[in-house]
Write a protein that holds these residues in place. Structure first.
Motif: not given
Length: 258
Positions: A226-237, A63-69, A56-61
């Protein structure tokens, strides 16, 4: 790399903190904010976390670059409340905003190209060096004087007043801004969207410095995408891990200790 939830054991707050260079207080704050699921507790009331909390913590971190805190926080809260539809709506909103920002950048580039040499009317009405009165400026742009006054109310142009006559006087910067606004209006942009763009031109000192910054603007939009793509991968996992049985996740139900 994500830990194997089938074999990993309990984690202390310091374990999560060290993994991401955070303080243990930051981890506790993230839990209190709903970014992490509620921690388990030992018989003595100490917090214990499972690998799912680390995910959860890794997913949040991520997501932040693409979506904002703020949006990343809202996404994690929704997921941890099992409100995936709300989480997806928030993700969609960020993508929609990124697309709108790309369209805005395209409009600025087109307007700057159209502005080009000779697109700004030469001041020639005796209002002073580099300045024009409302009538001649409106005539040069092919608009009505009332339109310029409307743009003034929207903050797009800021003419001064002639001390003798009280007439509006558009200095060289206002003439430039009016010409740029005219191009954007022809492109279908509303005044509420044009005003901040004109403010950027003023802050840059004119269209030339702004044009030089367009490459950086493109790069920042690409980085967000690109950050949104990375965040989406973490969120899906993370969503997949939450769908595992509780026993496989190694989570522990919170006790009534403080």
């Amino acid at each position: 790399m994500r830990q194997n939830l089938q074999t990993a054991g309990r984690l202390r707050p310091v374990d999560l903190a060290r993994r991401h260079g955070l303080s243990t207080q930051a981890v506790r704050n993230y839990e209190a904010a709903g970014i992490l699921p509620a921690a388990g507790r030992t018989a003595h009331g100490y917090r214990t976390y499972a690998p799912l909390h680390a995910d959860a913590l890794g997913t949040f971190l991520a997501l932040v670059p693409g979506h904002g805190h703020a949006t990343a926080t809202a996404i994690m809260r929704a997921v941890n409340r099992d409100e995936s539809a709300e989480a997806f709506r928030l993700v969609d909103g960020s993508h929609a905003q990124l697309l709108e920002d790309r369209r805005t950048l395209d409009a600025v580039e087109r307007a700057l190209r159209d502005l080009g040499p000779g697109a700004v009317p030469a001041p020639d009405d005796g209002a002073g060096t580099g300045a024009m009165f409302v009538g001649p400026l409106a005539g040069k742009l092919g608009i009505r004087p009332a339109t310029l006054r409307k743009w003034e109310r929207a903050g797009i142009v800021t003419p001064r007043r002639d001390p003798r006559t009280g007439y509006r006087v558009y200095d060289a910067a206002d003439v430039r801004d009016a010409a740029l606004a005219h191009q954007l209006r022809r492109g279908g942009y509303g005044l509420e969207r044009i005003a901040p763009l004109i403010a950027q031109v003023r802050a840059a000192g004119g269209p030339e410095p702004l044009a030089a910054a367009l490459d950086d603007w493109h790069a920042r939009l690409a980085a967000r995408g690109r950050a949104m793509l990375a965040g989406a991968a973490e969120l899906d996992a993370y969503l997949r891990e939450r769908e595992r049985p509780v026993r496989a996740q190694g989570t522990h139900r919170p006790q009534d200790h403080t």
